[in-house]
Design an enzyme around this catalytic site. Structure first.
Site, PDB file in Angstrom:
ATOM      1  N   GLU A 149     -26.393 -13.703 -45.003  1.00 15.00           N
ATOM      2  CA  GLU A 149     -25.199 -13.010 -45.497  1.00 15.00           C
ATOM      3  C   GLU A 149     -25.467 -11.531 -45.731  1.00 15.00           C
ATOM      4  O   GLU A 149     -24.623 -10.681 -45.424  1.00 15.00           O
ATOM      5  CB  GLU A 149     -24.720 -13.696 -46.789  1.00 15.00           C
ATOM      6  CG  GLU A 149     -24.199 -15.108 -46.506  1.00 15.00           C
ATOM      7  CD  GLU A 149     -24.022 -15.949 -47.762  1.00 15.00           C
ATOM      8  OE1 GLU A 149     -24.960 -16.016 -48.581  1.00 15.00           O
ATOM      9  OE2 GLU A 149     -22.949 -16.549 -47.926  1.00 15.00           O
ATOM     10  N   ALA A 178     -30.381 -16.603 -51.397  1.00 19.84           N
ATOM     11  CA  ALA A 178     -30.303 -16.283 -52.816  1.00 19.84           C
ATOM     12  C   ALA A 178     -31.423 -17.059 -53.503  1.00 19.84           C
ATOM     13  O   ALA A 178     -31.880 -18.083 -52.991  1.00 19.84           O
ATOM     14  CB  ALA A 178     -28.945 -16.704 -53.360  1.00 19.84           C
TER      15      ALA A 178
END
Ligand code: CAA
Length: 257
Positions: A111, A65
């Site tokens: 992820e 992220a």
């Protein structure tokens, strides 16, 4: 639609998404999420597309992220907006999605790869959940999907130390389905996706649903769910065609592909 952070193409019957923020090693920010949702929606609406491949660059699938976007966020705001919950939509894609991973797949990058149905890795791939080194923990499913994929011992090792594992270790652990030479990565993923796209779509989508149900339910309920889906496929023309083609020693011509 014009994309700022992705390259979106079709290759035959496959939708190909390339993460394209090279200056940030493809870090996943809110624009990437918005654009990925739009790209997936377009591929889902396109009858001709039977599977999706998502990839990054040779250096990085995605390094997590976007830390610079998150750095100054405050608890009350991210709690109220349920920050990053939108990624759940990406995990819910109904058509099969293959991650083709080269280089870093860290944090949200790992992820995102795990939200796909399976991962094909280049020998250069490096997987990890380094969030702990930033004073946080995985937030897009890492503690849950990694544990289901590789088991508690390896997941704890990665999540608590933040270390990376290479492609060989990732394959040994069951995180990735195949490891290939870097120059073969995209071809291998596209060929797998094209194979899936050549099959009957209802059976492909039900197969995906059935495997995913294994993570959500008891064995007895899962077996019942699988059997009911199996039964229902006998209502399709494609089951008749697939079995007739086998008996007649010819290639099937599926209607719903
Ligand atoms: N967010 C924002 N920018 C990132 C980034 C990230 N996750 N990862 C890399 N970048 C940027 C760097 O800041 C750098 O930008 P500048 O040139 O402007 O400084 C550029 O990408 C290149 O990176 P490096 O210079 O660091 O490249 P390197 O080869 O020396 O190191 C790396 C590569 C080991 C992957 C290193 O970049 C790194 O550790 N990145 C962060 C990995 C990480 O911690 N990921 C988890 C993020 S948190 C998260 O994902 C939470 C969640 O679960 C939802």
């Amino acid at each position: 639609m014009a994309y700022e952070t992705l390259i979106v193409e079709t290759r035959g019957n496959v939708g190909l998404v390339t993460l394209n923020r090279p200056q940030a090693l493809n870090a996943l920010n809110s624009t990437v999420l918005k654009e990925l949702k739009a790209a997936y929606a377009a591929f889902h609406a396109d009858e001709a597309i039977g599977a999706i491949v998502i990839t990054g660059s040779e250096r990085a699938f995605a390094a997590g992220a976007d830390i610079k976007e998150m750095q100054s966020l405050q608890f009350a705001d991210i709690y109220k907006s349920d920050f990053i919950s939108g990624w759940d939509d990406i995990a819910k894609a109904r058509k099969p999605v293959i991650a083709a991973v080269s280089g870093f797949a860290l944090g949200g990058g790992c992820e995102l790869a795990m939200m796909c149905d399976f991962i094909i890795a280049s020998e250069t791939a490096k997987f990890g959940q380094p969030e702990i080194t930033l004073g946080v923990i995985p937030g897009m499913g890492g503690s849950q999907r990694l544990t289901r994929a590789v088991g508690k011992a390896k997941a704890m090792d990665l999540v608590l130390t933040g270390r990376m594992m290479d492609a060989a270790e990732a394959e040994r652990s069951g995180l990735v389905s195949r490891v290939v030479a870097p120059e073969r990565l995209l071809d291998e993923a596209l060929a797998a996706a094209e194979k899936i796209a050549s099959l009957s779509q209802p059976s492909v989508m039900m197969a995906k649903e059935a495997v995913n149900r294994a993570f959500e339910t008891t064995l007895e309920e899962g077996l019942r769910f699988e059997r009911r889906l199996f039964h229902s496929l006998f209502a399709t023309d494609d089951q008749k065609e697939g079995m007739a083609a086998f008996v007649e020693k010819r290639k099937p011509a599926f209607k719903h592909r």
